[in-house]
Design a protein around this motif. Structure first.
Motif, short mmCIF file in Angstrom:
data_model
loop_
_atom_site.label_atom_id
_atom_site.label_comp_id
_atom_site.label_asym_id
_atom_site.label_seq_id
_atom_site.Cartn_x
_atom_site.Cartn_y
_atom_site.Cartn_z
N LEU A 11 0.82 -1.21 0.00
CA LEU A 11 0.00 0.00 0.00
C LEU A 11 0.86 1.26 0.00
N GLU A 12 0.24 2.36 -0.39
CA GLU A 12 0.92 3.64 -0.33
C GLU A 12 1.00 4.11 1.12
N LYS A 13 2.01 4.91 1.42
CA LYS A 13 2.25 5.33 2.81
C LYS A 13 1.09 6.10 3.41
N ASP A 14 0.31 6.80 2.57
CA ASP A 14 -0.79 7.60 3.10
C ASP A 14 -2.13 6.90 3.01
N GLU A 15 -2.11 5.58 2.86
CA GLU A 15 -3.34 4.80 2.86
C GLU A 15 -3.51 4.14 4.23
N PHE A 16 -4.71 4.25 4.77
CA PHE A 16 -4.95 3.78 6.13
C PHE A 16 -4.98 2.25 6.21
N ILE A 17 -4.37 1.76 7.30
CA ILE A 17 -4.41 0.35 7.64
C ILE A 17 -4.96 0.24 9.05
N LEU A 18 -5.87 -0.70 9.26
CA LEU A 18 -6.44 -0.95 10.58
C LEU A 18 -6.02 -2.34 11.03
N PRO A 19 -4.93 -2.43 11.79
CA PRO A 19 -4.36 -3.72 12.18
C PRO A 19 -4.99 -4.28 13.44
N HIS B 140 -12.88 8.54 1.30
CA HIS B 140 -12.13 8.53 0.03
C HIS B 140 -13.06 8.77 -1.15
N LYS B 141 -14.22 8.12 -1.14
CA LYS B 141 -15.16 8.28 -2.24
C LYS B 141 -15.72 9.69 -2.29
N LEU B 142 -16.11 10.22 -1.14
CA LEU B 142 -16.70 11.56 -1.09
C LEU B 142 -15.70 12.63 -1.53
N SER B 143 -14.43 12.38 -1.23
CA SER B 143 -13.39 13.36 -1.58
C SER B 143 -12.76 13.09 -2.94
N ASN B 144 -13.26 12.06 -3.63
CA ASN B 144 -12.72 11.68 -4.93
C ASN B 144 -11.22 11.37 -4.86
N GLU B 145 -10.81 10.77 -3.75
CA GLU B 145 -9.42 10.35 -3.61
C GLU B 145 -9.27 8.94 -4.17
N LYS B 146 -8.25 8.73 -4.93
CA LYS B 146 -7.98 7.38 -5.43
C LYS B 146 -7.12 6.65 -4.42
N LYS B 147 -7.77 6.27 -3.34
CA LYS B 147 -7.09 5.61 -2.24
C LYS B 147 -7.86 4.35 -1.83
N VAL B 148 -7.15 3.48 -1.14
CA VAL B 148 -7.77 2.27 -0.61
C VAL B 148 -7.51 2.22 0.89
N CYS B 149 -8.39 1.60 1.62
CA CYS B 149 -8.22 1.38 3.06
C CYS B 149 -8.20 -0.12 3.27
N LEU B 150 -7.37 -0.58 4.19
CA LEU B 150 -7.28 -2.03 4.44
C LEU B 150 -7.47 -2.30 5.93
N ILE C 188 -1.97 -7.98 -2.87
CA ILE C 188 -2.51 -6.74 -2.30
C ILE C 188 -2.18 -5.55 -3.19
N LYS C 189 -0.97 -5.53 -3.73
CA LYS C 189 -0.58 -4.43 -4.62
C LYS C 189 -1.47 -4.40 -5.86
N LYS C 190 -1.70 -5.57 -6.43
CA LYS C 190 -2.54 -5.67 -7.63
C LYS C 190 -3.98 -5.24 -7.33
N LEU C 191 -4.53 -5.71 -6.23
CA LEU C 191 -5.91 -5.37 -5.87
C LEU C 191 -6.04 -3.89 -5.55
N ALA C 192 -5.08 -3.34 -4.83
CA ALA C 192 -5.14 -1.93 -4.47
C ALA C 192 -5.11 -1.04 -5.70
N GLU C 193 -4.24 -1.37 -6.65
CA GLU C 193 -4.16 -0.59 -7.89
C GLU C 193 -5.49 -0.61 -8.63
N ASP C 194 -6.14 -1.74 -8.63
CA ASP C 194 -7.43 -1.89 -9.31
C ASP C 194 -8.53 -1.11 -8.58
#
Length: 668
Positions: free
Chosen positions: A69-77, A144-154, A231-237
């Motif tokens: 994931l990108e450094k600015d994408e949230f992860i909830l461990p 992310h959707k409301l702000s039109n950010e192309k980001k993923v959360c995991l 995860i990289k492939k899915l996140a990009e998609d």
């Protein structure tokens, strides 16, 4: 270094697209949590740390994820995801201080191990209830959707935690709203000592996804390259085509749930079969065999990591134990906010029903705060069961006025996720009674999150409440006392249209979590003069409704109207104090009226036992005893559920009993 037998030809690490540089990065990243684990187990035996939740054998999942994931994408461990924290470059000294309960830890000693988050590192930590974080991920994905950010959360879940209702609600909401969230289930075979076959009847989680309309994938959780690649492939998609995806990572927990529990309940052959699949040693062997890694580099990496760990531990151990400061503890309960009440800009006003004043406040707050999102069952096109949001979809759009599935817990959790991303959220409980399904999110997430690690919860939960409308035991409860006992919440309960608008605006303005109670019986039966303009009223300030010298009646909500009617019928001169804010409540106003009259009675609609009146009456007895001319009295509803039949409901409510008790107090 631990040496065990490795699997022969078990893992396919040589995955297309993974460069030599990435392989080395993944290995170094994988080695760090394993070496920390080894050190922590030594410290545990030495009594230098009190508890340890091991992720030994599962490290490849965290490391594959955090690097993909990108450094600015949230992860909830969760508590076996040490690699998420180290992979986000959290300073080890601060991480170890957190484990030891030191002041420089993320929770200032208020919570332990991995129960923390860091916005700087885009990590939102767990609470012990495990499942609720699924909904928080939904809220971040929605932002992310409301702000039109192309980001993923995991977000992570264990196979045991998947049995909780929050797992279902989190997946369901994400599926319905097509949220960019990856749900990773670490399928490690056990929830503490309970094996999977005693936890659920299906074999694999990939069977569950299609039922929610969610794509599902199963991966080898001990293969760091496979985890990273998938995860990289899915996140990009997902960034281009937002939607939730469920990933089942097959792995095994090689140590106990926590160290004290051990692993004696695990069959020996099962432990042995997974031991040869060790994610660190097998990857190391592959890299050495391919000459990507050499013994000198391996030695250098281990020395580097050992040095970093020891330096971090030395710094954490050198820090003195926390000195408790009650004032600091109390001041950290809420996010900093100094309310400055806002007056109407003009004198224009109009007669509004109670229900319309609430609607007006919501409308003006939506205009004032473009980042405010409303969520609730049927609040969209239908306008809510009480029509408070009627016309809001046309005015503000479906993105900001959101119909929700019947998922109270997930929606409250999603509201917190929105807050983490800088949004404001209002959640309407269709009836206050239904909040019981979302109770955990309110009392353990919303209420505690700022105190625990400094994250505010900018959420208002609206609670249509109260009896008197023949709605029976599940649509009539007064449940404000459930939350009155929970530090970190704020509770308001207006009694008239003017206060209803001003207090709701104030609650929505404040970045802290609120419960806003509104009595259904007042919705269309009570009208009052309400300013047209936006305004707010001071939180925590009671209001003297009528003045008198004979007795003080302290109450709130519909109790104010019962008190006025009863006092008038008895011809007594009463101070009627409307609390308006239940948490925090106005001690100064209470003391002032007690000093004035010397006789006090508290009136509440809630059942008598365990109600808010009991606490305030106890406070009066302790702090104002010298001003009293009679015993402090209170009256409330019967200690039964709210009955349906009008005659039974009338008997349940305290109005007639209050009249009798008030007479007795006046005559004392």
């Amino acid at each position: 270094m631990t040496q065990i037998k490795t699997a022969e030809n078990q893992f396919q690490f040589d995955i297309e697209g993974i460069s030599t540089e990435t392989h080395l990065q993944l290995y170094e990243s994988l080695l760090m949590p394993r070496r920390i684990e080894e050190k922590m187990l030594i410290l545990l035996r030495q009594g230098k740390i009190s508890k340890w939740f091991s992720g030994w054998g599962q490290e490849a999942i965290s490391i594959g994820v955090v690097n993909a994931l990108e450094k600015d994408e949230f992860i909830l461990p969760m508590h076996r995801n040490l690699g998420i924290f180290t992979g986000r470059d959290i300073p080890l000294s601060r991480l170890f201080a957190q484990f030891q309960g030191k002041k420089t830890g993320f929770t200032k000693g208020r919570d332990r191990s991995f129960h923390f988050g860091s916005i700087e590192h885009h990590i939102v930590g767990m609470i012990s209830h495990l499942g609720p974080q699924m909904a928080i991920a939904d809220g971040i994905g929605l932002a992310h959707k409301l702000s039109n950010e192309k980001k993923v959360c995991l977000v992570f879940s264990g196979d045991g935690a998947s049995s909780e209702g929050d797992f279902h609600e989190g997946l369901n909401v994400a599926a319905v709203w097509k949220l960019p969230v990856i749900f990773v289930v670490e399928h490690n075979g056990y929830g503490l000592s309970t094996p999977s076959e005693e936890q659920f009847a299906f074999k694999n989680f990939t069977d569950k996804g299609p039922g929610y309309g969610i794509e599902s994938y199963r991966i080898d959780g001990n293969n760091v390259a496979e985890v990273y690649s998938m995860i990289k492939k899915l996140a990009e998609d997902i960034r281009e085509n937002p939607r939730p995806i469920l990933v089942e990572a097959m792995t095994f927990r090689m140590r106990g749930h926590e160290e004290a529990s051990g692993t004696k309940y695990v069959p020996k052959d099962l432990m042995e079969s997974w031991a040869v699949k060790d994610p660190v040693l097998n990857y190391e062997k592959f890299l050495l065999d391919r000459s990507i890694l050499s013994e000198p580099i391996l030695k250098e990496l281990n020395a580097k990591i050992k040095k970093l760990i020891n330096e971090g531990l030395d710094k954490a151990f050198s820090e003195s134990s926390i000195t408790a400061d009650s004032q600091e503890e109390l001041s950290d309960l809420y996010a900093p906010f100094s309310q400055i009440p806002i007056l109407p800009k003009s004198d224009k006003s109009r007669e509004l029903r109670f229900v319309d004043a609430i609607s007006d406040a919501l409308k003006q707050s939506m205009q004032k705060f473009p980042n405010l999102v409303l969520m609730g069952q049927d609040i969209g096109t239908y306008g809510g069961v009480f029509k408070i949001t009627d016309g809001f979809v046309e005015a503000f759009g479906k993105e900001r006025v959101r119909n929700t599935p019947l998922c109270e817990s997930a929606i409250i959790g999603a509201a917190l996720g929105l807050s983490i991303k800088g949004y404001k959220a209002m959640v309407e409980m269709q009836f206050a009674d239904f909040v019981s399904v979302g109770f955990n999110q309110i009392v353990n997430n919303l209420a505690k999150i700022h105190y625990r690690w400094g994250q505010n919860a900018d959420v208002v939960v609206r609670m249509p409440t109260g009896a008197g409308v023949a709605a029976g035991p599940f649509h009539s409860q007064s449940n404000e006392a459930w939350f009155f006992h929970t530090p970190g919440l704020k509770i308001v309960y207006p009694s008239n249209p003017y206060d209803a608008k001003g207090l709701l605006n104030a609650a929505l303005e404040d970045p802290n979590p609120y419960l806003y109670f509104e009595h259904k019986a007042l919705y269309r039966s009570l009208t009052g003069e309400v300013p047209d303009d936006y305004y707010t009223l001071p939180i925590g300030q009671a209001k003297l409704v009528t003045e008198g010298s004979e007795v003080s009646i302290i109450t709130y909500g519909i109790g104010v109207h019962w008190a006025k009617s009863t006092a008038e019928s008895l011809g007594c001169k009463a101070d009627i104090l409307d609390l308006r804010t239940l948490l925090p409540w106005d001690k100064d106003a209470v003391e002032k009226t007690v000093r004035k009259t010397g006789k006090v009675i508290f009136l509440q609609e809630d059942c008598l036992t365990g109600g808010i009146g009991g606490e305030i009456c106890a406070w009066i007895a302790e702090h104002c005893f010298q001003y009293l001319d009679a015993p402090v009295m209170r009256e409330g509803s019967l200690d039964t559920p709210v009955p349906f039949a009008p005659t039974l409901e009338k008997n349940f409510l305290p109005v007639e009993r209050f009249s009798d008790k008030l007479k007795n107090l006046l005559e004392y």
